[in-house]
Each structure stands twice: as structure tokens, then as C-alpha cells.
Design a protein around this motif. Sequence first.
Motif, PDB file in Angstrom:
ATOM      1  N   PRO A 527       0.833  -1.214   0.000  1.00  0.00           N
ATOM      2  CA  PRO A 527       0.000   0.000   0.000  1.00  0.00           C
ATOM      3  C   PRO A 527       0.861   1.256   0.000  1.00  0.00           C
ATOM      4  CG  PRO A 527      -0.694  -1.558   1.694  1.00  0.00           C
ATOM      5  CD  PRO A 527       0.617  -2.039   1.186  1.00  0.00           C
ATOM      6  N   GLU A 531      -1.979   5.038   3.374  1.00  0.00           N
ATOM      7  CA  GLU A 531      -2.708   3.849   3.805  1.00  0.00           C
ATOM      8  C   GLU A 531      -1.943   3.126   4.918  1.00  0.00           C
ATOM      9  OE1 GLU A 531      -5.553   0.911   4.159  1.00  0.00           O
ATOM     10  OE2 GLU A 531      -5.646   2.881   3.207  1.00  0.00           O
ATOM     11  N   LEU A 532      -0.623   3.048   4.790  1.00  0.00           N
ATOM     12  CA  LEU A 532       0.188   2.407   5.837  1.00  0.00           C
ATOM     13  C   LEU A 532       0.130   3.203   7.135  1.00  0.00           C
ATOM     14  CD1 LEU A 532       3.348   1.319   3.792  1.00  0.00           C
ATOM     15  CD2 LEU A 532       1.592  -0.160   4.767  1.00  0.00           C
ATOM     16  N   ARG A 534      -2.431   5.141   8.154  1.00  0.00           N
ATOM     17  CA  ARG A 534      -3.740   4.883   8.767  1.00  0.00           C
ATOM     18  C   ARG A 534      -3.770   3.509   9.421  1.00  0.00           C
ATOM     19  NH1 ARG A 534      -5.729   7.666   4.117  1.00  0.00           N
ATOM     20  NH2 ARG A 534      -5.926   5.673   3.019  1.00  0.00           N
ATOM     21  N   ASP A 535      -3.156   2.538   8.769  1.00  0.00           N
ATOM     22  CA  ASP A 535      -3.142   1.175   9.324  1.00  0.00           C
ATOM     23  C   ASP A 535      -2.358   1.126  10.632  1.00  0.00           C
ATOM     24  OD1 ASP A 535      -3.819  -1.693   8.874  1.00  0.00           O
ATOM     25  OD2 ASP A 535      -1.625  -1.894   8.893  1.00  0.00           O
ATOM     26  N   LYS A 536      -1.280   1.876  10.695  1.00  0.00           N
ATOM     27  CA  LYS A 536      -0.459   1.905  11.913  1.00  0.00           C
ATOM     28  C   LYS A 536      -1.258   2.465  13.085  1.00  0.00           C
ATOM     29  CE  LYS A 536       3.980   3.654  13.643  1.00  0.00           C
ATOM     30  NZ  LYS A 536       4.538   2.330  13.978  1.00  0.00           N
ATOM     31  N   ARG A 538      -4.329   2.076  13.660  1.00  0.00           N
ATOM     32  CA  ARG A 538      -5.375   1.159  14.102  1.00  0.00           C
ATOM     33  C   ARG A 538      -4.946   0.333  15.315  1.00  0.00           C
ATOM     34  NH1 ARG A 538      -5.959  -0.068   8.233  1.00  0.00           N
ATOM     35  NH2 ARG A 538      -7.820   1.058   7.492  1.00  0.00           N
ATOM     36  N   LYS A 541      -5.444  -3.843  15.482  1.00  0.00           N
ATOM     37  CA  LYS A 541      -6.290  -4.312  14.393  1.00  0.00           C
ATOM     38  C   LYS A 541      -5.672  -4.029  13.025  1.00  0.00           C
ATOM     39  CE  LYS A 541     -10.527  -3.660  17.057  1.00  0.00           C
ATOM     40  NZ  LYS A 541     -11.870  -3.006  17.110  1.00  0.00           N
ATOM     41  N   LYS A 542      -4.358  -4.097  12.955  1.00  0.00           N
ATOM     42  CA  LYS A 542      -3.671  -3.802  11.706  1.00  0.00           C
ATOM     43  C   LYS A 542      -4.060  -4.807  10.610  1.00  0.00           C
ATOM     44  CE  LYS A 542       0.519  -1.645  13.576  1.00  0.00           C
ATOM     45  NZ  LYS A 542       1.993  -1.748  13.640  1.00  0.00           N
ATOM     46  N   ARG A 543      -4.177  -4.291   9.390  1.00  0.00           N
ATOM     47  CA  ARG A 543      -4.451  -5.158   8.242  1.00  0.00           C
ATOM     48  C   ARG A 543      -3.158  -5.676   7.620  1.00  0.00           C
ATOM     49  NH1 ARG A 543      -7.754  -1.914   4.005  1.00  0.00           N
ATOM     50  NH2 ARG A 543      -7.480  -3.891   2.901  1.00  0.00           N
ATOM     51  N   TYR A 544      -2.093  -4.879   7.745  1.00  0.00           N
ATOM     52  CA  TYR A 544      -0.847  -5.202   7.056  1.00  0.00           C
ATOM     53  C   TYR A 544       0.246  -5.581   8.065  1.00  0.00           C
ATOM     54  CZ  TYR A 544      -3.424  -2.451   3.635  1.00  0.00           C
ATOM     55  OH  TYR A 544      -4.400  -1.958   2.817  1.00  0.00           O
ATOM     56  N   ARG A 545       0.919  -6.681   7.817  1.00  0.00           N
ATOM     57  CA  ARG A 545       2.030  -7.129   8.669  1.00  0.00           C
ATOM     58  C   ARG A 545       3.337  -6.977   7.900  1.00  0.00           C
ATOM     59  NH1 ARG A 545       0.179  -7.006  13.764  1.00  0.00           N
ATOM     60  NH2 ARG A 545      -1.852  -8.021  13.921  1.00  0.00           N
TER      61      ARG A 545
END
Length: 619
Positions: A527, A531-532, A534-536, A538, A541-545
Motif C-alpha cells: 500500500p 494507507e500504511l 492509517r493502518d499503523k 489502528r 487491528k492492523k491489516r498489514y504485517r
Amino acid sequence: MDETAHGSRHQTELLLHGLRALFGEVDEEFLTELLPRLEWVELAGGDQLFGEGERGDDIYFVISGRLRAHVADEDGQRVLGEIMRGETIGEMAIFTGEPRSASITAVRDSVLVKLSRAGFETLLGSHPLLSINVTRLIIDRLKRSSHPRHASRRPVNLCLLPITDGVEATQLGQRLVDRLGRHGRAVLLTSAGVNETHGADVAGADKSRPEDYRRLTRWLDEVEAQHDFLVFVADAEASEWSRRSIRHSDEVLLLCDANREPAVHDMERRFLEGPSRVGGATQTLVLLHPEGTTFPRGTRAWLERRPVARHFHVRPHLDRDVARLVRILSGHAIGLVFSGGGARGFAHLGVMRALEEHGVQVDYVGGTSIGGVMAALCGFDQPATQAIHNARRAFKADPTSDYNLVPMISFIRGRKLKRIIEGAIDEAVGWQPDMEDCWKTVFCIATNFSRSTEMVLTRGDLARQIRASVSIPAALPPVIQDGDLLVDGGCFNNFPTDVMGRLGVGKVIGVDLIKDVRRRQEIDEVPGNWELLRDKLRGGKKRYRLPSLTAVLLMSTILYSNSRRKQTKQYTDLYFNPEMGRVGLLEWSRFESIVELGYLHAKELLGRMSEAELAPYRD
């Protein structure tokens, strides 16, 4: 069987040992046919048997002495290995007839017997199974030479050569012999002892007294055949006995009082330098320290004045120092290797504590990056609790927190790290020593960025060499040495067990902080930055590992090293790979918990070992 015209009964037994190694079991009929075809060859130390590229298809059996195989390369001479009594030289030429692949030189006075190819082929006609036995010998030798732990042969004959006043060489020699007795039959040889056994001044006989000279030579050959170790003690002056002691030795131990001036002794000039050098024995410097010495100083001055292969610091009043020297000389040394791994390297301290509690000895220690830091602490020969205390005080500040506002060559300035390393050393020692000053032999690995090569650092300012080993490219500034840029050794060798193996140790203990973990990605594209971000935010509940930028930077520097992990692990006899969980490479604040992880892992593994399994790692 009659003895040969040259050899004694013991030489004949050694000859039979060599014949059996090459031909298998032999009978009287075979010996009767063989012995007339043998030619005795005597070499003085330093003499060449044959040179690389020469034509020749004779095979040789070593009756006594020691020889060295070496080839020419861009750096001069590269040693391939050594050949000892009871072994053979040149068996490949029997089949190939090709030029010699290496030069063979006598390390010390040696006696061999030669069998020509024509003689071998004649024997083969009446004993066809010889071909199979010789082929098997060649295959076995090739397997041994390609083994990852193929090392140089331990010395059989040692010479103690005092090069300063005030050295009790005979007393130290007896202590060495007593401990060598645990690894084989050992005997002490002094001029006084020889004269007492054989008559006045026989030890000083030279070729001007041929009868006494030959008698003493035959007796020494017989003594060598009956023992695994001979420890010669040279006289305090340049006598004929001193000369003979050096000529008969595989390794000359230069004994010095470390508090004296490092001047070259008269015997060194007379016997170990220039065209008058006696033999080709390896020279080793042994610096003797009086009781109460806290830490060696000034070793560099001693090493700069003499061409020694290695050096050791010994406090003769401490049994553990004498025991360490004997383990090294007898080929039973124990090497400890620490891998790189950032803050995870604190786990090395826990492993050190567990090893100490189980009585495991360490004679050599080396590492890469943070492993080099911990190797130095181990090399100070202090209790593990003291090493942990010193590291705790030194790393109470984050060593990687001084960022460059405008990165030009590195993201981190490196000044904090420099202060931490120097502070840890000063806390332990009281000043800034060289690597060669450490009680135990220490090395660390750096990468020569300018030349794209691995470097094994063993000498020079300790703090500076450690900084070179830990300077992660782009993260920390390189260290300049001799006009080259040095960076983190993990680029080439993050777990340098192979370097330790080349030192000829008996056992290698390895502590590896890297795990083979593959995290499968469930996405097709990485991403974008927003987007990364916003994910951080969260949280859990992260979507990306995905790894962080820092992790990518740090791990990319050791990708090549990681690709070699299976190979480097083969060098270890005792392997520790503690589970670090989610410990990050830069989590310096977790000192206590990381040390505990290493300790509990090592304690559990060592606790599962039997007394018999632990015995080779103890005194």
C-alpha cells in the motif's frame, strides 16, 4: 623382521604403521619384497622435500618429524596442512603422474622413507589389492580436507624458549607436562636431565662429536615414538641444546616476563631470524604476568618486534590460565561465537552466565556486530555477573538515538554508540586497551566496504575495532582504517563460526540470534504511505504485517549472512538459538528481559546434557 640399517625398532614400528595406512594389513612375504625398495631420506628443519609444480611420482612415509604443505598465491604462501609421523606424502602421484600440487617443507628435523612408482608397480603386480587400499586412502584424505572443521594439526613437540630474564621455564614446563598428561603421554626434556641420563654434556653435543650426537639423536627419536608430547626447555643462553630443542620442535613458545622491555633476545636473533634461522617451527609469544595483574598492557610492542603466529597471556600462578594454554596447545581449545542481532545481543550475556554456572570453559571468543561487543566482555576474563553489570551500565542509554537531522552518510550520528562502547571497556578495564591485550584471544568481524571483503579484526584499538564491526551501513557512520571504510561485519558473516573453526579449536560453541521465520503476505501490492500510516494508527487491528523501514534497512544488511546460516551452523558442536519472541533489533530498554531469555534457553539446553557430554567443555 630385521631392523633397517638406519632405523631403530621404534622407527620400524612407525614405518609399519605407515605401510598399513597405505597398503592395509601386510605380511612377512610382502615386507621382504618391499623393504629393499625403500630409500631413507633425512631432512633438516626448513629443508624442502619437493616444490610445487615439480615432476615426481615417488611416495614417502614419515617416520619422525613434521612437514608442511603450502602453495604460492597472490599473498605469498598459503599453508594447506601438515603431515606428521605415520602418514604418507605423494600418494596421488602414484596414479596421476602429474606435477606436484604443493611444496612440502620440513617444519623440523624429519626422517622419511621413499618408495618409487616403479617399485610400487612391481609390488602391485604380485599384490593387486594394493590399488584398492591406496584408492581408499586418497578418498578418505579428500573427505577430511573438505570437512568444514578441517583444521591444522596440533603440535607434538614444543620448545620453551625464555627471551627475558626472570622466567622459570622448567617449572612452567613441568606444569604443562602434568596437564598434557590428560591428553596423552607427555615428557619434559631439559639439558640437565639429558646429561644426568646420558653423561656429562651429552645435551651439548654437536656434529664435531659424531658419536654423542648420533646417540642423542637416536634416543630423542625413540622418546618421540613413545610419547604424544615432548616439551623441550631451552637453556637460558644460545647453547647447542637450545639449537637442538628448536630444531626438534613443531612450535616454539617464546616465554617473556610481560613487565620487561620487549627487546629482541639474542637467541631470537641467532636461531629464529634471517638465513641462520633454525627449522620452520611456528613461533608463539607467551606473555607471563605476575600475581595481581589486573589486565595486560603494551602487548602491541612485543608483537611488532617478532614474527609470531599467535600470542597468549598467562598468569602462571593461576591454574585456569595454565589449563587454558594446555587446551590450546593440545588441540582441545573451546571457542565461543556470538552472532549479530542488535539489542537481542544482550542474550549473549545470559548464555555466558549459564555456561559459567555449568563449568564450561572458553579459550577463544569472537563475534560480529553486537556479538563483537559481548565477545570483548568475555575476553576480559571476568565473572559473567561482572560482564552483565558492565553492559547494563553502558547500555542504560539508547545507543542509536542520536539521529542526524540531515543524513549525509548515515541516519545515526554514532557518537552515543562510541561513548557507550568506550564506557563499557573503561568500566571493565580502567583504560582503552588494544584487542591483543585481552586475557583471552578475541576477534570480531567487519566488512571492508572499500574492497568488498570480510575482515577478521584481531589487533588494534579495541573500541575502534568494535565500532567497525557494529557500523550498520547507512544507519551508522563507517570507521576509516588504513584508508578503507569499514562497516558492520554482518554484511558478510553475521555468525562467524567458520572463522573460529579455522583457529584449530577442539569445540565450537555458537550463539545464534536469528530465526528462520517467513511471514507470508496476503496482499498483492504494498500500500501507499497514507494507507500504511492509517493502518499503523489502528493499533492491534492492523491489516498489514509489513516490516518497518528500520527493520528492512537492518535486515537487508545481513541477507547474505543469513543465506549461509546452514553452512555456518555446521561448524558448531554446541548450538544455542534462543527464542527472542517479538524482541526488536533496537529495543535497548529491554536489557534485563533479553539477558534472561538467553540465560533460560542456555540453562535448559545445558541441563539436558549428561556429565559425559559436558566433560569435553570443562577443564
